[in-house]
Design an enzyme around this catalytic site. Structure first.
Site, PDB file in Angstrom:
ATOM      1  N   SER A 178       0.825  -1.216   0.000  1.00  0.00           N
ATOM      2  CA  SER A 178       0.000   0.000   0.000  1.00  0.00           C
ATOM      3  C   SER A 178       0.852   1.256   0.000  1.00  0.00           C
ATOM      4  O   SER A 178       2.003   1.267   0.449  1.00  0.00           O
ATOM      5  CB  SER A 178      -0.918   0.017   1.219  1.00  0.00           C
ATOM      6  OG  SER A 178      -1.696  -1.151   1.269  1.00  0.00           O
TER       7      SER A 178
HETATM    8  N1  SAH Z   1      -0.824  -4.361   3.750  1.00  0.00           N
HETATM    9  C1  SAH Z   1      -0.274  -4.967   2.573  1.00  0.00           C
HETATM   10  C2  SAH Z   1      -1.261  -4.834   1.445  1.00  0.00           C
HETATM   11  C3  SAH Z   1      -1.267  -5.991   0.573  1.00  0.00           C
HETATM   12  S1  SAH Z   1      -2.488  -5.932  -0.688  1.00  0.00           S
HETATM   13  C4  SAH Z   1       1.032  -4.303   2.211  1.00  0.00           C
HETATM   14  O1  SAH Z   1       1.161  -3.092   2.435  1.00  0.00           O
HETATM   15  O2  SAH Z   1       1.925  -4.959   1.677  1.00  0.00           O
HETATM   16  C5  SAH Z   1      -3.763  -6.936   0.031  1.00  0.00           C
HETATM   17  C6  SAH Z   1      -3.417  -8.360   0.314  1.00  0.00           C
HETATM   18  O3  SAH Z   1      -4.622  -9.026   0.701  1.00  0.00           O
HETATM   19  C7  SAH Z   1      -2.848  -9.160  -0.850  1.00  0.00           C
HETATM   20  O4  SAH Z   1      -1.609  -9.670  -0.482  1.00  0.00           O
HETATM   21  C8  SAH Z   1      -3.883 -10.286  -1.057  1.00  0.00           C
HETATM   22  O5  SAH Z   1      -3.282 -11.523  -1.429  1.00  0.00           O
HETATM   23  C9  SAH Z   1      -4.522 -10.375   0.304  1.00  0.00           C
HETATM   24  N2  SAH Z   1      -5.856 -10.979   0.350  1.00  0.00           N
HETATM   25  C10 SAH Z   1      -6.863 -10.885  -0.549  1.00  0.00           C
HETATM   26  N3  SAH Z   1      -7.942 -11.577  -0.115  1.00  0.00           N
HETATM   27  C11 SAH Z   1      -7.608 -12.115   1.096  1.00  0.00           C
HETATM   28  C12 SAH Z   1      -8.295 -12.924   2.048  1.00  0.00           C
HETATM   29  N4  SAH Z   1      -9.556 -13.326   1.870  1.00  0.00           N
HETATM   30  N5  SAH Z   1      -7.641 -13.270   3.167  1.00  0.00           N
HETATM   31  C13 SAH Z   1      -6.347 -12.870   3.393  1.00  0.00           C
HETATM   32  N6  SAH Z   1      -5.659 -12.112   2.519  1.00  0.00           N
HETATM   33  C14 SAH Z   1      -6.282 -11.735   1.389  1.00  0.00           C
END
Ligand code: SAH
Length: 202
Positions: free
Chosen positions: A50
């Site tokens: 993010s």
């Molecule tokens: N906070 C993270 C954002 C990652 S993007 C950062 O700054 O790196 C959001 C993430 O949510 C992705 O890695 C995706 O694989 C995950 N995601 C999507 N659906 C999900 C679910 N049902 N349970 C857990 N993770 C999930």
């Protein structure tokens, strides 16, 4: 380090923590020159780390005082997880993509964070075993607020989650007060989808 110049972020503790956590370590070395710019970056598996401003805003919206038990959904790179781990001793985090969960575990351990437990699974249903949580942060967007997450919040707990359409959402803070649930809108945003039983179909 992320600059302490994040317009609109007033919580000094958030700015201080963000100036200390090395964001570049959570992305591929090829992206290191861009790691301290204020935008999201690819982290593999079609996902993104993010934007620093959004990480700061979400962290500030959680109104942490230090002792909270936190559930994070969407570990991704682990960067937001590290920020949360600077505030609280108990972080539970769920990531759907095994390769990302593994990399996040490795980097968090290398950086010395020992107060984080990461599980691979569908976080849209929460993590009942360790509930209730004082705070829940979802870093992927849902079509509606997942019922299980509200259920797993402690009394006076806060849930921060982007809710809306697939390509554009509103960041919401949901507060549980006894049987009442109060929702507040923070701002417009655009997150990758939360894919799962109480999110979007895969
Ligand atoms: N906070 C993270 C954002 C990652 S993007 C950062 O700054 O790196 C959001 C993430 O949510 C992705 O890695 C995706 O694989 C995950 N995601 C999507 N659906 C999900 C679910 N049902 N349970 C857990 N993770 C999930």
């Amino acid at each position: 380090m992320v600059s302490t110049q994040l317009p609109g972020i007033r919580d000094e503790r958030v700015l201080e923590v963000m100036s200390r956590v090395p964001r570049h370590r959570f992305v591929d070395p090829a992206l290191w020159p861009q790691a301290y710019s204020d935008y999201s970056l690819p982290i593999g598996a079609g996902q993104t780390i993010s934007q620093p401003y959004m990480v700061a805003l979400m962290t500030e919206s959680l109104r942490l005082s230090g002792g909270e038990k936190i559930l994070e959904i969407g570990t991704g790179s682990g960067y937001q997880t590290a920020i949360l781990a600077e505030f609280s001793a108990r972080i539970f985090s769920i990531e759907r993509e095994p390769s990302l969960a593994q990399r996040a575990r490795e980097i968090l351990s290398e950086l010395g964070y020992e107060n984080v437990v990461i599980m691979v699974g569908d976080g849209s249903k929460g993590w009942r075993q360790f509930s209730p949580y004082d705070r829940i942060l979802v870093t992927a967007s849902a079509p509606e607020v997942p019922y299980s997450l509200v259920e797993q919040l402690s009394d006076n707990g806060l849930l921060v989650i982007p809710v809306g359409e697939r390509d554009h959402q509103v960041l919401k803070v949901i507060e549980k007060k006894g049987r009442e649930v109060v929702a507040d809108d923070i701002c417009g945003c655009s997150f990758v989808p939360l894919i799962g039983e109480e999110g979007w179909p895969g």
